[in-house]
Design an enzyme around this catalytic site. Structure first.
Site, PDB file in Angstrom:
ATOM      1  N   HIS A  58     -22.878  12.805   7.213  1.00  0.00           N
ATOM      2  CA  HIS A  58     -22.794  14.169   7.766  1.00  0.00           C
ATOM      3  C   HIS A  58     -23.556  15.104   6.836  1.00  0.00           C
ATOM      4  O   HIS A  58     -23.219  15.187   5.649  1.00  0.00           O
ATOM      5  CB  HIS A  58     -21.334  14.624   7.860  1.00  0.00           C
ATOM      6  CG  HIS A  58     -20.523  13.764   8.775  1.00  0.00           C
ATOM      7  ND1 HIS A  58     -20.343  14.055  10.116  1.00  0.00           N
ATOM      8  CD2 HIS A  58     -19.873  12.596   8.556  1.00  0.00           C
ATOM      9  CE1 HIS A  58     -19.607  13.100  10.667  1.00  0.00           C
ATOM     10  NE2 HIS A  58     -19.304  12.205   9.742  1.00  0.00           N
ATOM     11  N   LYS A 118     -23.851   8.381  19.260  1.00  0.00           N
ATOM     12  CA  LYS A 118     -22.541   8.383  18.614  1.00  0.00           C
ATOM     13  C   LYS A 118     -21.455   8.634  19.650  1.00  0.00           C
ATOM     14  O   LYS A 118     -21.511   9.618  20.402  1.00  0.00           O
ATOM     15  CB  LYS A 118     -22.499   9.470  17.544  1.00  0.00           C
ATOM     16  CG  LYS A 118     -21.154   9.593  16.830  1.00  0.00           C
ATOM     17  CD  LYS A 118     -20.836   8.369  15.982  1.00  0.00           C
ATOM     18  CE  LYS A 118     -19.398   8.353  15.506  1.00  0.00           C
ATOM     19  NZ  LYS A 118     -19.202   8.813  14.150  1.00  0.00           N
ATOM     20  N   ASP A 171     -20.154   7.861   5.254  1.00  0.00           N
ATOM     21  CA  ASP A 171     -19.367   8.883   5.959  1.00  0.00           C
ATOM     22  C   ASP A 171     -19.126  10.085   5.045  1.00  0.00           C
ATOM     23  O   ASP A 171     -18.084  10.751   5.143  1.00  0.00           O
ATOM     24  CB  ASP A 171     -18.049   8.340   6.500  1.00  0.00           C
ATOM     25  CG  ASP A 171     -17.434   9.276   7.554  1.00  0.00           C
ATOM     26  OD1 ASP A 171     -18.152  10.162   8.053  1.00  0.00           O
ATOM     27  OD2 ASP A 171     -16.240   9.128   7.855  1.00  0.00           O
ATOM     28  N   HIS A 193     -16.853   5.898  16.681  1.00  0.00           N
ATOM     29  CA  HIS A 193     -15.672   6.311  15.919  1.00  0.00           C
ATOM     30  C   HIS A 193     -14.507   5.580  16.574  1.00  0.00           C
ATOM     31  O   HIS A 193     -14.064   5.948  17.659  1.00  0.00           O
ATOM     32  CB  HIS A 193     -15.469   7.831  15.960  1.00  0.00           C
ATOM     33  CG  HIS A 193     -14.301   8.267  15.129  1.00  0.00           C
ATOM     34  ND1 HIS A 193     -14.443   8.905  13.929  1.00  0.00           N
ATOM     35  CD2 HIS A 193     -12.972   8.091  15.310  1.00  0.00           C
ATOM     36  CE1 HIS A 193     -13.234   9.121  13.398  1.00  0.00           C
ATOM     37  NE2 HIS A 193     -12.325   8.645  14.233  1.00  0.00           N
ATOM     38  N   HIS A 232     -17.156   3.219   9.733  1.00  0.00           N
ATOM     39  CA  HIS A 232     -16.112   3.450   8.720  1.00  0.00           C
ATOM     40  C   HIS A 232     -14.811   2.696   8.996  1.00  0.00           C
ATOM     41  O   HIS A 232     -13.757   3.310   9.170  1.00  0.00           O
ATOM     42  CB  HIS A 232     -15.837   4.949   8.545  1.00  0.00           C
ATOM     43  CG  HIS A 232     -15.773   5.761   9.815  1.00  0.00           C
ATOM     44  ND1 HIS A 232     -14.950   5.450  10.861  1.00  0.00           N
ATOM     45  CD2 HIS A 232     -16.434   6.887  10.185  1.00  0.00           C
ATOM     46  CE1 HIS A 232     -15.113   6.351  11.814  1.00  0.00           C
ATOM     47  NE2 HIS A 232     -16.000   7.227  11.433  1.00  0.00           N
ATOM     48  N   HIS A 249     -24.363   6.109   7.778  1.00  0.00           N
ATOM     49  CA  HIS A 249     -23.399   7.040   8.417  1.00  0.00           C
ATOM     50  C   HIS A 249     -23.215   8.241   7.499  1.00  0.00           C
ATOM     51  O   HIS A 249     -22.579   8.143   6.455  1.00  0.00           O
ATOM     52  CB  HIS A 249     -22.049   6.356   8.650  1.00  0.00           C
ATOM     53  CG  HIS A 249     -21.087   7.231   9.383  1.00  0.00           C
ATOM     54  ND1 HIS A 249     -20.487   6.865  10.554  1.00  0.00           N
ATOM     55  CD2 HIS A 249     -20.623   8.477   9.125  1.00  0.00           C
ATOM     56  CE1 HIS A 249     -19.699   7.829  10.980  1.00  0.00           C
ATOM     57  NE2 HIS A 249     -19.761   8.836  10.120  1.00  0.00           N
TER      58      HIS A 249
HETATM   59  O1  DOR Z   1     -13.145  12.336   7.857  1.00  0.00           O
HETATM   60  C1  DOR Z   1     -13.981  12.548   8.715  1.00  0.00           C
HETATM   61  N1  DOR Z   1     -14.802  13.604   8.660  1.00  0.00           N
HETATM   62  N2  DOR Z   1     -14.071  11.697   9.748  1.00  0.00           N
HETATM   63  C2  DOR Z   1     -14.865  11.932  10.790  1.00  0.00           C
HETATM   64  O2  DOR Z   1     -14.871  11.152  11.696  1.00  0.00           O
HETATM   65  C3  DOR Z   1     -15.668  13.177  10.862  1.00  0.00           C
HETATM   66  C4  DOR Z   1     -15.909  13.730   9.533  1.00  0.00           C
HETATM   67  C5  DOR Z   1     -16.395  15.164   9.570  1.00  0.00           C
HETATM   68  O3  DOR Z   1     -17.302  15.468  10.340  1.00  0.00           O
HETATM   69  O4  DOR Z   1     -15.902  15.967   8.782  1.00  0.00           O
HETATM   70 ZN    ZN Z   2     -18.381  10.370  10.118  1.00  0.00          ZN
END
Ligand code: DOR
Ligand code: ZN
Length: 365
Positions: free
Chosen positions: A32, A116, A264, A153, A191, A30
């Site tokens: 970004h 997702k 995450d 999520h 998460h 997971h």
């Molecule tokens: O804290 C988070 N940041 N939780 C999420 O679900 C998305 C993520 C983000 O894309 O910044």
């Molecule tokens: Zn995330």
């Protein structure tokens, strides 16, 4: 009030004699990576430790088509430093209007590894998410048939529900009915932050698993208010009470294959975090493995880190295990307060802290 728990220190650490650890190369289930200048920074840093990663699709606009995922995958590969071996596993962002054929085609062509589900309004860039799971029934049917994982999520988005209860309410009102309707659908509850989720996962069949972040294993909700408002401890789902953290730690080190690594890691510009309306997300990639190692070490479970980091995830996804290895050394090192490249400045998780473990970079170039 829950009873406070003892803090594990180096003095009562049963594993303190372990100086080195070599494990199979891990994957991040997971992650970004963002786009543009942040993409270059986040991809480089992630690929130092992880061989593959499930890449979140919450860009603006979100990744909803096979073509968009292919283009994003190309940008990620283009952002990798020369010679670095790293496989981004792409995901599709589900919307109310998403087309089951587009999803099915993307999976069968090997572009999409998973879908997702963001409940609309639940988190960063989720405005285009799903307003009601009944609207995506045809897609869920198709995913169940073709064996495509659904990544969730797990929070309700309603402002009427207390933010600390949104995960627990989601389990009962959304996830449980969905699993009853789609009993063979592979689902990863992402998460997780609560003891409720740990119990829910343990009680479910083998088609339900969960990822656990490094930060939810270390912080509880006090971290958000320690001596003042702490925007860098803010993420979603937000950290909960200490006893939930304890349940997460027990699950992570238990050796149960339903719990595996997903950082995450969610970088935001420093100025976007340190703002009157700070963004949710913790940039854990710079010391992700070290952070997990600290926790497993404190729990006397360093021997279980490899399975959590490098085996349970690929097995759940039906992918081969990585062949290479990565080493961790017990060697104190201090993380920078910020990581800056060009115009991009980000504050990492553990900023300014001295960690007892250091991971070597993957030796693949
Ligand atoms: O804290 C988070 N940041 N939780 C999420 O679900 C998305 C993520 C983000 O894309 O910044
Ligand atoms: Zn995330």
């Amino acid at each position: 009030m829950p009873t406070p728990e003892p803090t594990v220190t180096a003095d009562n650490d049963p594993n303190r004699s372990t100086a080195h650890l070599t494990i199979r190369e891990p994957d991040d289930w997971h992650l970004h990576l963002r786009d543009d200048a942040m993409l270059a920074l986040a991809t480089d840093i992630t690929a130092r430790q992880f061989a593959r990663a499930i890449v979140m699709p919450n860009l603006v606009p979100p990744v909803t088509t096979v073509a968009a995922a292919e283009a994003y995958r190309d940008r990620i590969l283009g952002a990798l430093p020369q010679g670095r071996r790293f496989t981004p596993l792409m995901t599709a962002y589900l919307t109310d209007e998403i087309d089951a054929d587009e999803i099915g085609t993307g999976f069968e062509r090997g572009v999409f590894a998973a879908c997702k589900l963001y409940p609309a309004g639940a988190t960063t860039n989720s405005a285009a998410g799903v307003t009601d799971v009944r609207k995506i029934r045809p897609v869920l049917e198709r995913m169940q048939t073709i064996g495509m994982p659904l990544l969730v999520h797990g929070e309700v988005a309603s402002s009427d529900i207390d933010i600390f209860d949104r995960e627990a309410v989601f389990l009962e009102t959304v996830l449980a009915p969905m699993l009853r309707d789609f009993p063979a659908l592979k689902v990863v509850l992402e998460h997780i932050t609560t003891a409720d989720s740990v119990q829910f996962i343990q009680a479910a069949g083998p088609t339900l698993a969960a990822t656990i972040t490094p930060h939810h294993l270390r912080i509880d909700r006090n971290a958000l208010f320690e001596g003042g408002l702490r925007p860098h401890a803010y993420c979603l789902p937000v950290a909960k009470r200490r006893h939930h953290r304890t349940a997460l730690r027990q699950a992570a080190v238990s050796g149960d294959p339903k719990f595996f690594l997903g950082t995450d890691s969610a970088p935001h510009l420093k100025q976007d975090k340190e703002s009157a309306c700070g963004c949710a997300g913790i940039f854990s990639a710079p010391a992700a493995l070290e952070s997990y190692a600290l926790t497993f070490d404190e729990e006397g479970a360093l021997d279980r880190l490899e399975a959590f980091a490098s085996e349970f995830g690929p097995r759940f996804y039906g992918l081969p295990l990585n062949e290479g290895t990565i080493s961790l050394h017990r060697e104190a090192h201090t993380l920078p307060e910020t990581i800056t490249r060009g115009d991009v400045s980000v504050v990492p998780f553990h900023a300014g802290e001295t960690l007892a473990w250091r991971a070597a970079e993957r030796a693949d170039r």
